[in-house]
Scaffold this active site. Structure first.
Site, PDB file in Angstrom:
ATOM      1  N   CYS A   1      32.529  -0.768 -26.156  1.00 24.15           N
ATOM      2  CA  CYS A   1      32.367  -1.175 -24.756  1.00 24.15           C
ATOM      3  C   CYS A   1      33.280  -2.323 -24.360  1.00 24.15           C
ATOM      4  O   CYS A   1      33.883  -2.314 -23.277  1.00 24.15           O
ATOM      5  CB  CYS A   1      30.916  -1.564 -24.507  1.00 24.15           C
ATOM      6  SG  CYS A   1      30.239  -2.662 -25.747  1.00 24.15           S
TER       7      CYS A   1
ATOM      8  N   GLN B   1      29.056 -11.393 -24.291  1.00 27.99           N
ATOM      9  CA  GLN B   1      28.510 -10.040 -24.324  1.00 27.99           C
ATOM     10  C   GLN B   1      27.002  -9.997 -24.102  1.00 27.99           C
ATOM     11  O   GLN B   1      26.246 -10.810 -24.633  1.00 27.99           O
ATOM     12  CB  GLN B   1      28.879  -9.369 -25.656  1.00 27.99           C
ATOM     13  CG  GLN B   1      30.380  -9.194 -25.771  1.00 27.99           C
ATOM     14  CD  GLN B   1      30.839  -8.438 -26.995  1.00 27.99           C
ATOM     15  OE1 GLN B   1      31.828  -8.827 -27.608  1.00 27.99           O
ATOM     16  NE2 GLN B   1      30.165  -7.373 -27.370  1.00 27.99           N
TER      17      GLN B   1
ATOM     18  N   ARG C   1      27.639 -13.348 -28.134  1.00 26.91           N
ATOM     19  CA  ARG C   1      26.478 -12.784 -27.415  1.00 26.91           C
ATOM     20  C   ARG C   1      25.914 -13.864 -26.498  1.00 26.91           C
ATOM     21  O   ARG C   1      25.687 -14.998 -26.932  1.00 26.91           O
ATOM     22  CB  ARG C   1      25.417 -12.366 -28.435  1.00 26.91           C
ATOM     23  CG  ARG C   1      24.237 -11.645 -27.829  1.00 26.91           C
ATOM     24  CD  ARG C   1      24.526 -10.205 -27.497  1.00 26.91           C
ATOM     25  NE  ARG C   1      24.804  -9.394 -28.671  1.00 26.91           N
ATOM     26  CZ  ARG C   1      25.494  -8.246 -28.629  1.00 26.91           C
ATOM     27  NH1 ARG C   1      25.971  -7.781 -27.481  1.00 26.91           N
ATOM     28  NH2 ARG C   1      25.725  -7.573 -29.729  1.00 26.91           N
TER      29      ARG C   1
ATOM     30  N   HIS D   1      29.100  -7.244 -19.890  1.00 24.20           N
ATOM     31  CA  HIS D   1      29.966  -8.024 -20.772  1.00 24.20           C
ATOM     32  C   HIS D   1      31.032  -8.700 -19.909  1.00 24.20           C
ATOM     33  O   HIS D   1      31.594  -8.073 -19.005  1.00 24.20           O
ATOM     34  CB  HIS D   1      30.699  -7.111 -21.762  1.00 24.20           C
ATOM     35  CG  HIS D   1      29.854  -6.593 -22.889  1.00 24.20           C
ATOM     36  ND1 HIS D   1      28.520  -6.851 -23.039  1.00 24.20           N
ATOM     37  CD2 HIS D   1      30.206  -5.818 -23.949  1.00 24.20           C
ATOM     38  CE1 HIS D   1      28.081  -6.256 -24.146  1.00 24.20           C
ATOM     39  NE2 HIS D   1      29.078  -5.614 -24.713  1.00 24.20           N
TER      40      HIS D   1
HETATM   41  N1  HSE Z   1      29.126  -3.507 -29.984  1.00 23.89           N
HETATM   42  C1  HSE Z   1      28.878  -3.837 -28.631  1.00 23.89           C
HETATM   43  C2  HSE Z   1      27.981  -5.041 -28.522  1.00 23.89           C
HETATM   44  C3  HSE Z   1      28.225  -2.745 -27.882  1.00 23.89           C
HETATM   45  O1  HSE Z   1      27.347  -5.392 -29.509  1.00 23.89           O
HETATM   46  O2  HSE Z   1      27.913  -5.644 -27.468  1.00 23.89           O
HETATM   47  C4  HSE Z   1      28.791  -1.403 -27.833  1.00 23.89           C
HETATM   48  O3  HSE Z   1      30.078  -1.148 -28.218  1.00 23.89           O
END
Ligand code: HSE
Length: 366
Positions: A134, A161, A266, A273
């Site tokens: 993504c 993210q 995150r 994101h």
């Molecule tokens: N790996 C991505 C995430 C989500 O952890 O935000 C999907 O690709």
């Protein structure tokens, strides 16, 4: 043509069904829904009908489909993809998971950016078409035009993210953490005599409570951030960070490998994101040209003027969530030099980041 859908009950699968419903894609297909656990049962109403669910591990039922589209995850792909191909099934396998992405025979699909790569692969007889990571898709929806024009020497991207990228349970856990902290601090918040520092102390105590919900993240995300996504790889990078360069180069089928690296973080957003990006340009390209290229990148890529009002209105997860917009803003030359371009971009990771490229691929084959 017969289309089998697997993993439609999960979050990405659900968004896929929503999009297929609103775009009426289902009208062009004879659809079967598969289930890993409820074969034989009836589905809820989907595409104005109910389906008798087929067994997602039944290779004969799967291979009766011309196209399989799966949002079931890597484990499922591992189990069925090889056996289906060994059995001689030659249909299109369209997968949201990362399992097959770096296979030499797989093609990564993000048609607003790589339509010619997709069309060439279809005419070459390729059959495995995989949705990219993504973060990578959202980055290329923003800067794919500048890359395509050959203006970019390298990319540094710092990500912000959303919880949804870690899964539905994590997304719920973030909101549970909000709720926990709201309850935990309510009394102090309602008392005007309490200071911000007293509330801060109360939040810290809340993190330490055994009932604070953090099973999925393993740490607080509310009021916090986690600068680690996915597993470790060599050289200290995470797998999420590694994907940026390998997948972007594969999507765009670039001759010269474009270096892309950064830190993936995150944050407490639900499904968007964001990325702070530094581009090293190949020359001092005028800002007007940069703006024109960004605006032309895809019909969904939106230029946001570099001022506070436009930025806080349009360049945020809250503004973008649930939409296909890819705003690009904060675009400016930096003090590092006129070839160093700063920008910021946001995108919904369940739409362009997951379901939408898969849904759109269907129109290339039917
Ligand atoms: N790996 C991505 C995430 C989500 O952890 O935000 C999907 O690709």
């Amino acid at each position: 043509m017969k289309l089998g859908i697997i993993g439609w009950r999960g979050m990405v699968g659900n968004v896929l069904l929503e999009r297929m419903t609103s775009e009426k894609d289902f009208e062009h297909w004879d659809i079967e829904l598969f289930s890993t656990s409820q074969a034989g049962q009836s589905s809820p109403e989907i595409f104005n009908q109910t389906f008798t669910l087929l067994d997602a591990h039944d290779l004969d039922a799967l291979s009766a489909c011309d196209v399989l589209i799966t949002c079931q995850g890597s484990g499922y792909t591992q189990k069925v993809h090889g056996p289906l191909r060994q059995k001689g099934w030659n249909g299109y396998f369209v997968d949201a998971s990362s399992e097959l992405r770096m296979n030499p025979d797989s093609v990564l699909i993000l048609d607003p950016v790589n339509q010619s790569v997709i069309e060439q692969a279809i005419s070459d007889g390729k059959k495995d078409f995989i949705g990219p990571n993504c973060t990578v898709s959202l980055l290329l929806m923003a800067i794919g035009g500048l890359i395509q024009e050959g203006h970019v020497e390298w990319v540094s991207t710092m990500t912000y993210q959303a919880a949804s990228g870690a899964g539905a349970q994590n997304m719920k856990e973030l909101v549970q953490q909000w709720a926990f902290m709201t309850n935990h601090t309510e009394e102090l918040l309602n008392d005007p005599a309490q200071s911000a520092l007293a509330i801060d102390k109360k939040v810290r105590e809340g993190y330490a409570e055994t009932t604070f919900p953090q099973n999925h993240f393993g740490a607080p995300l509310v009021g916090n951030l986690l600068p680690w996504i996915d597993s470790a790889r060599e050289e200290g990078e995470t797998r999420e960070e590694w994907k940026a360069m390998v997948e972007a180069n594969k999507i765009m089928n670039l001759e010269r490998q474009l270096p892309i690296d950064g830190t993936c973080v995150r944050i407490g957003s639900l499904r968007c994101h964001s990325q702070g990006v530094m581009l090293k340009l190949t020359s001092d390209i005028p800002m007007n040209d940069i703006e024109a290229i960004v605006r032309e990148t895809t019909p969904w890529t939106k230029w946001v003027d570099n001022n506070k009002e436009a930025t806080i209105k349009n360049l945020t997860p809250a503004a973008v969530t649930g939409t296909l917009d890819i705003p690009v803003g904060r675009v400016r030359k930096t003090k590092l030099g006129n070839e160093f371009l700063n920008l910021f971009t946001v995108g919904d990771q369940l739409l362009w980041g997951a379901a939408e490229p898969l849904r759109r691929f269907l129109s290339f084959i039917n």
